[in-house]
Design an enzyme around this catalytic site. Structure first.
Site, PDB file in Angstrom:
ATOM      1  N   ASP A  19       0.930  -1.143   0.388  1.00 55.62           N
ATOM      2  CA  ASP A  19       0.418  -0.163   0.359  1.00 55.62           C
ATOM      3  C   ASP A  19       1.323   1.708   0.233  1.00 55.62           C
ATOM      4  O   ASP A  19       2.051   1.176   0.643  1.00 55.62           O
ATOM      5  CB  ASP A  19      -1.007  -0.219   1.459  1.00 55.62           C
ATOM      6  CG  ASP A  19      -1.851   0.868   1.511  1.00 55.62           C
ATOM      7  OD1 ASP A  19      -2.589   1.753   0.238  1.00 55.62           O
ATOM      8  OD2 ASP A  19      -1.983   1.390   1.976  1.00 55.62           O
ATOM      9  N   SER A  20      -0.044   1.858   0.267  1.00 60.61           N
ATOM     10  CA  SER A  20       1.379   3.502  -0.077  1.00 60.61           C
ATOM     11  C   SER A  20       1.753   3.794   1.300  1.00 60.61           C
ATOM     12  O   SER A  20       2.573   4.574   1.417  1.00 60.61           O
ATOM     13  CB  SER A  20       0.240   4.711  -0.869  1.00 60.61           C
ATOM     14  OG  SER A  20      -0.831   4.525   0.113  1.00 60.61           O
ATOM     15  N   GLY A  52      -2.850   8.853  -3.479  1.00 59.99           N
ATOM     16  CA  GLY A  52      -3.777   9.813  -4.244  1.00 59.99           C
ATOM     17  C   GLY A  52      -4.249  11.252  -5.172  1.00 59.99           C
ATOM     18  O   GLY A  52      -5.155  10.879  -5.589  1.00 59.99           O
ATOM     19  N   CYS A  82      -4.282  -1.421  -1.915  1.00 57.29           N
ATOM     20  CA  CYS A  82      -4.577   0.371  -2.082  1.00 57.29           C
ATOM     21  C   CYS A  82      -5.391   0.575  -2.644  1.00 57.29           C
ATOM     22  O   CYS A  82      -5.316   0.359  -4.056  1.00 57.29           O
ATOM     23  CB  CYS A  82      -3.374   0.983  -2.516  1.00 57.29           C
ATOM     24  SG  CYS A  82      -3.110   2.796  -2.511  1.00 57.29           S
ATOM     25  N   GLU A 162      -4.647   9.046   8.857  1.00 58.96           N
ATOM     26  CA  GLU A 162      -3.415   9.531   9.747  1.00 58.96           C
ATOM     27  C   GLU A 162      -3.451   9.624  11.158  1.00 58.96           C
ATOM     28  O   GLU A 162      -2.419   9.137  11.265  1.00 58.96           O
ATOM     29  CB  GLU A 162      -2.322   9.353   8.750  1.00 58.96           C
ATOM     30  CG  GLU A 162      -2.578   9.166   7.182  1.00 58.96           C
ATOM     31  CD  GLU A 162      -1.542   8.170   6.772  1.00 58.96           C
ATOM     32  OE1 GLU A 162      -0.199   8.294   7.559  1.00 58.96           O
ATOM     33  OE2 GLU A 162      -1.078   7.103   6.433  1.00 58.96           O
ATOM     34  N   CYS A 197     -10.863   3.195  -0.100  1.00 57.14           N
ATOM     35  CA  CYS A 197      -9.747   4.121   0.580  1.00 57.14           C
ATOM     36  C   CYS A 197      -9.745   3.159   1.550  1.00 57.14           C
ATOM     37  O   CYS A 197     -10.040   3.319   2.245  1.00 57.14           O
ATOM     38  CB  CYS A 197      -9.961   5.083   0.266  1.00 57.14           C
ATOM     39  SG  CYS A 197      -8.452   6.166   1.237  1.00 57.14           S
ATOM     40  N   HIS A 199      -8.524   3.623   3.927  1.00 59.70           N
ATOM     41  CA  HIS A 199      -7.676   4.950   4.946  1.00 59.70           C
ATOM     42  C   HIS A 199      -8.935   4.838   5.203  1.00 59.70           C
ATOM     43  O   HIS A 199      -9.576   4.954   6.520  1.00 59.70           O
ATOM     44  CB  HIS A 199      -6.853   5.879   4.811  1.00 59.70           C
ATOM     45  CG  HIS A 199      -5.639   5.888   4.392  1.00 59.70           C
ATOM     46  ND1 HIS A 199      -4.886   5.101   3.910  1.00 59.70           N
ATOM     47  CD2 HIS A 199      -4.770   6.763   5.905  1.00 59.70           C
ATOM     48  CE1 HIS A 199      -3.455   5.631   3.734  1.00 59.70           C
ATOM     49  NE2 HIS A 199      -3.330   6.402   5.171  1.00 59.70           N
TER      50      HIS A 199
HETATM   51  N1  DGL Z   1      -4.316   3.404   0.881  1.00 60.94           N
HETATM   52  C1  DGL Z   1      -4.623   4.679  -0.373  1.00 60.94           C
HETATM   53  C2  DGL Z   1      -5.925   4.457  -1.061  1.00 60.94           C
HETATM   54  O1  DGL Z   1      -6.837   2.954  -0.161  1.00 60.94           O
HETATM   55  C3  DGL Z   1      -4.568   5.906   0.623  1.00 60.94           C
HETATM   56  C4  DGL Z   1      -3.666   6.499   0.900  1.00 60.94           C
HETATM   57  C5  DGL Z   1      -3.457   8.001  -0.551  1.00 60.94           C
HETATM   58  O2  DGL Z   1      -3.569   8.542  -0.660  1.00 60.94           O
HETATM   59  O3  DGL Z   1      -1.922   7.529  -0.689  1.00 60.94           O
HETATM   60  O4  DGL Z   1      -6.223   4.414  -2.319  1.00 60.94           O
END
Ligand code: DGL
Length: 280
Positions: A19-20, A52, A82, A162, A197, A199
Site C-alpha cells: 500500500d502507499s 491518491g 491500495c 493518519e 480507500c 484508509h
Molecule cells: N491507501 C490509499 C488507497 O487505498 C489511499 C492513501 C493514499 O492516497 O496514498 O487509495
C-alpha cells in the site's frame, strides 16, 4: 526469515501485500483473519504517501517498484492493498510479473457493493486518483450494468485517518460536508456506500453517524481476502503465520499509526526500512 529457511521449515512462500502507507494494514488484518497460517510480507511506501493525489504514471511507477521489492522476497502472490494503485497499476503489474497472481482491491470492493445493494444506487468514495480514473464505476457497471453509481473524492479522510482523528465533531463535520453531496437528495439517495480507500474504514464511526440509518457500508478488505483464498493452495504450516513489515520511511511513525489499522501493537524495531530505487 529468508525464503530458503521458510521452505526448509516446510512453510509456503509468503503472500506479498503493499500500500502507499499504513491503510493497507486493514486489508492485511482481514487476510490474517481468513488465512492465519500464511506468512506475509507487507510493504508501506510511506516515503511517497499519498498516492491518491499523484498522476497515474507516477502511481504505476511506484507500484512496479513496490512489486519488485516484494518479488525479490520470493512471494507467491501479490495483493495490491491500495485502491489508488489497484485503479491504475494492475495491467502493468501483471505484465511485469506474469507468473505471480496479482489481486487488487477494486474488483472485490465492487462485488461487495453489488451484493449489498438492493436499489443498485451505489455511492463510492475514494482518493482523487481512484475516483477520477473511474475504475470502481467501470467494475460496478461490469457486474451490474443497470447500476447507478455516484462517486466522490474525499481526500481529507486520508489525513484524518493518519492523524487518528477518527471520532468526534471534526471528522463528523467533514463527513457531513462530503457525503451530503451524495446523499443530500433523499429520493435518489444511494442505499450502499463503498469505502474505496483502505484508509476509510478507520472513519466508519463518523461516516455512519451522518448517513441514513439503513445505508449499507462496505469495503474491500473481506472480499479481497476471500479472492486471495480462492487463488491459493493454502499453506499446510499448521502454525500461525509470520509477518514481516517493510516501509520506505519513518519506522516509528509506521509502527505508531499502523497499529491502529492492523488492530495490534507494532514496535518500530519490527519495521525494516527499504530503498525502492534499488528494486525497480
Ligand atoms: N491507501 C490509499 C488507497 O487505498 C489511499 C492513501 C493514499 O492516497 O496514498 O487509495
Amino acid at each position: 526469515l529468508s525464503t530458503g529457511k521458510a521452505r526448509a521449515a516446510g512453510r509456503a512462500a509468503p503472500i506479498g501485500v503493499f500500500d502507499s502507507g499504513v491503510g493497507g494494514l486493514s486489508v492485511l488484518a482481514a487476510l490474517r483473519a481468513l488465512l492465519p497460517d500464511e506468512d506475509y510480507v507487507y510493504l508501506g511506501d510511506t516515503a511517497r504517501l499519498p498516492y491518491g493525489t499523484k498522476s497515474a504514471q507516477s502511481v504505476v511507477r511506484y507500484s512496479l517498484q513496490c512489486a519488485a521489492a516484494l518479488a525479490a522476497r520470493d512471494i507467491r502472490c501479490l495483493v495490491v492493498a491500495c485502491n489508488t494503485a489497484s485503479a491504475c497499476s494492475l495491467p502493468a503489474l501483471r505484465e511485469r510479473h506474469p507468473h505471480l497472481p496479482v489481486i487488487g482491491v477494486i474488483e472485490p470492493g465492487a462485488q461487495a457493493a453489488v451484493a449489498a445493494s438492493s436499489s443498485q444506487r451505489i455511492a463510492v468514495i475514494g482518493t482523487e486518483g481512484t475516483i477520477q480514473g473511474g475504475a470502481y464505476q467501470a467494475a460496478i457497471a461490469r457486474l451490474q450494468p443497470g447500476a447507478k453509481v455516484r462517486a466522490l473524492a474525499c481526500s481529507l479522510f486520508v489525513a484524518l485517518a493518519e492523524e487518528g482523528w477518527t471520532e468526534g465533531e471534526i471528522p463528523e463535520a467533514i463527513a457531513r460536508r462530503y457525503l451530503g453531496q451524495l446523499f443530500g437528495d433523499a429520493r435518489r439517495a444511494p442505499d450502499t456506500l463503498v469505502l474505496g480507500c483502505t484508509h476509510f474504514p478507520a472513519l466508519l464511526g463518523p461516516i455512519r453517524a451522518v448517513l441514513p440509518a439503513a445505508t449499507q457500508i462496505v469495503d474491500s478488505a473481506g472480499t479481497t481476502a476471500a479472492a486471495v483464498r480462492a487463488q491459493l493452495t493454502p499453506s499446510k504450516a499448521g502454525a500461525p503465520g509470520r509477518l514481516s513489515l517493510l516501509a520506505t520511511d519513518g519506522a516509528a511513525r509506521f509502527a505508531r499509526v499502523g497499529s491502529r489499522f492492523l488492530g495490534e501493537t507494532l514496535s518500530a524495531e519490527r519495521v525494516e526500512l527499504v530503498d525502492l530505487h534499488q528494486s525497480a
